[in-house]
Design a protein around this motif. Structure first.
Motif, PDB file in Angstrom:
ATOM      1  N   SER A  20       0.898  -1.284   0.140  1.00  0.00           N
ATOM      2  CA  SER A  20      -0.030   0.098  -0.091  1.00  0.00           C
ATOM      3  C   SER A  20       0.836   1.218  -0.040  1.00  0.00           C
ATOM      4  O   SER A  20       0.355   2.335   0.573  1.00  0.00           O
ATOM      5  N   THR A  21       2.227   1.101  -0.448  1.00  0.00           N
ATOM      6  CA  THR A  21       3.051   2.285  -0.775  1.00  0.00           C
ATOM      7  C   THR A  21       3.699   1.945  -1.835  1.00  0.00           C
ATOM      8  O   THR A  21       3.574   1.017  -2.859  1.00  0.00           O
ATOM      9  N   GLY A  22       4.366   3.109  -2.297  1.00  0.00           N
ATOM     10  CA  GLY A  22       4.972   3.217  -3.759  1.00  0.00           C
ATOM     11  C   GLY A  22       6.068   1.960  -4.237  1.00  0.00           C
ATOM     12  O   GLY A  22       6.635   1.610  -3.295  1.00  0.00           O
ATOM     13  N   ALA A  23       5.729   1.591  -5.333  1.00  0.00           N
ATOM     14  CA  ALA A  23       6.650   0.360  -5.675  1.00  0.00           C
ATOM     15  C   ALA A  23       6.821   0.291  -7.393  1.00  0.00           C
ATOM     16  O   ALA A  23       5.890   0.933  -7.927  1.00  0.00           O
ATOM     17  N   TYR A  24       7.808  -0.146  -7.812  1.00  0.00           N
ATOM     18  CA  TYR A  24       7.968  -0.815  -9.230  1.00  0.00           C
ATOM     19  C   TYR A  24       8.486  -2.003  -9.466  1.00  0.00           C
ATOM     20  O   TYR A  24       9.168  -2.286  -8.321  1.00  0.00           O
ATOM     21  N   SER A  25       8.194  -2.494 -10.584  1.00  0.00           N
ATOM     22  CA  SER A  25       8.869  -3.633 -10.850  1.00  0.00           C
ATOM     23  C   SER A  25       9.201  -3.778 -12.317  1.00  0.00           C
ATOM     24  O   SER A  25       8.657  -2.871 -13.001  1.00  0.00           O
ATOM     25  N   VAL A  26       9.993  -4.704 -12.805  1.00  0.00           N
ATOM     26  CA  VAL A  26      10.350  -4.894 -14.292  1.00  0.00           C
ATOM     27  C   VAL A  26       9.680  -6.388 -14.562  1.00  0.00           C
ATOM     28  O   VAL A  26       9.719  -7.005 -13.986  1.00  0.00           O
ATOM     29  N   TYR A  27       9.193  -6.155 -15.801  1.00  0.00           N
ATOM     30  CA  TYR A  27       8.255  -7.384 -16.213  1.00  0.00           C
ATOM     31  C   TYR A  27       9.065  -8.523 -16.306  1.00  0.00           C
ATOM     32  O   TYR A  27      10.250  -8.678 -16.686  1.00  0.00           O
ATOM     33  N   ASP A  28       8.681  -9.648 -15.580  1.00  0.00           N
ATOM     34  CA  ASP A  28       9.436 -10.688 -15.351  1.00  0.00           C
ATOM     35  C   ASP A  28      10.697 -10.827 -14.744  1.00  0.00           C
ATOM     36  O   ASP A  28      11.571 -11.654 -14.837  1.00  0.00           O
ATOM     37  N   ASN A  29      10.953  -9.607 -13.995  1.00  0.00           N
ATOM     38  CA  ASN A  29      12.344  -9.325 -13.528  1.00  0.00           C
ATOM     39  C   ASN A  29      13.381  -9.503 -14.375  1.00  0.00           C
ATOM     40  O   ASN A  29      14.522  -9.980 -14.015  1.00  0.00           O
ATOM     41  N   ASN A 115      -1.968 -12.065  -7.332  1.00  0.00           N
ATOM     42  CA  ASN A 115      -0.909 -12.975  -7.292  1.00  0.00           C
ATOM     43  C   ASN A 115       0.372 -12.488  -7.653  1.00  0.00           C
ATOM     44  O   ASN A 115       1.583 -13.235  -7.557  1.00  0.00           O
ATOM     45  N   GLY A 116       0.708 -11.383  -8.133  1.00  0.00           N
ATOM     46  CA  GLY A 116       2.193 -10.837  -8.085  1.00  0.00           C
ATOM     47  C   GLY A 116       2.577 -11.136  -9.710  1.00  0.00           C
ATOM     48  O   GLY A 116       3.835 -10.981 -10.063  1.00  0.00           O
ATOM     49  N   ASN A 117       1.834 -11.814 -10.521  1.00  0.00           N
ATOM     50  CA  ASN A 117       2.293 -12.519 -11.889  1.00  0.00           C
ATOM     51  C   ASN A 117       2.320 -11.314 -12.846  1.00  0.00           C
ATOM     52  O   ASN A 117       1.629 -10.400 -12.702  1.00  0.00           O
ATOM     53  N   TYR A 118       3.117 -11.742 -13.803  1.00  0.00           N
ATOM     54  CA  TYR A 118       3.060 -10.580 -15.156  1.00  0.00           C
ATOM     55  C   TYR A 118       2.191 -11.232 -16.140  1.00  0.00           C
ATOM     56  O   TYR A 118       2.331 -12.166 -16.279  1.00  0.00           O
ATOM     57  N   ASN A 119       1.567 -10.510 -16.617  1.00  0.00           N
ATOM     58  CA  ASN A 119       0.908 -10.670 -17.866  1.00  0.00           C
ATOM     59  C   ASN A 119       0.756  -9.623 -18.988  1.00  0.00           C
ATOM     60  O   ASN A 119       0.681  -8.486 -18.923  1.00  0.00           O
ATOM     61  N   ASN A 120       0.304 -10.213 -19.905  1.00  0.00           N
ATOM     62  CA  ASN A 120       0.124  -9.611 -21.440  1.00  0.00           C
ATOM     63  C   ASN A 120       1.248  -8.590 -21.977  1.00  0.00           C
ATOM     64  O   ASN A 120       0.619  -8.042 -22.855  1.00  0.00           O
TER      65      ASN A 120
END
Length: 168
Positions: A20-29, A115-120
């Protein structure tokens, strides 16, 4: 953030679901995905008072997205005018893609809040607005490889979507 503080990243699937705080990720790490498609941010990063956009810029509001799509001829054709042409990044057929707007939208996919998964990736581009819709949701725009439309929808703030900035 604009003030130089780091936006947290590297969250496990389980951690991502509960943020519930700011974050980012890279697709499929996979860092090479960021080189092409950019990062995926949750809405808490978009809404953070430290500002995700550089000085002189801001994340587009829902109303600004509507202004853009209206200017480009309406939601039924604006997506094509915003998408990168060809199928180097977009799945075939990348219907209606002309990029005549210069927006050059890429199909960066998303990170799921359930679920934290990456899609599309390759199929859809999801772009946050800075406008909230109810306490758990915010507005976004979606572009698909199979048509020329821009879809306005709202989604859970924990999802990871792309961000585009607008000059102040």
């Amino acid at each position: 953030y604009r003030d130089g503080s780091a936006i947290p990243t590297g969250h496990s699937d389980n951690d991502w679901m509960n943020l519930s705080t700011g974050a980012y990720s890279v697709y499929d790490n996979t860092e090479s995905n960021a080189d092409t498609y950019g990062y995926l941010y949750n809405w808490y990063a978009v809404d953070d008072s430290r500002n995700i956009a550089p000085a002189g810029w801001h994340v587009a509001t829902d109303a600004e997205w509507t202004t853009l799509t209206d200017y480009l001829g309406g939601t039924s054709v604006a997506g094509g005018k915003m998408k990168e042409t060809g199928t180097s990044h977009w799945n075939s057929p990348n219907t209606g893609a002309t990029n005549e707007s210069g927006f050059t939208a890429f199909p960066g996919g998303y990170r799921n809040n359930n679920n934290g998964n990456y899609n599309n990736i390759g199929s859809n581009g999801y772009f946050w607005s800075s406008s909230e819709n109810l306490s758990d949701n915010a507005w976004l725009r979606i572009l698909y490889y199979y048509n020329s439309e821009v879809y306005r929808n709202y989604s859970n703030k924990r999802n990871g979507f792309s961000v585009r900035c607008v000059r102040d």
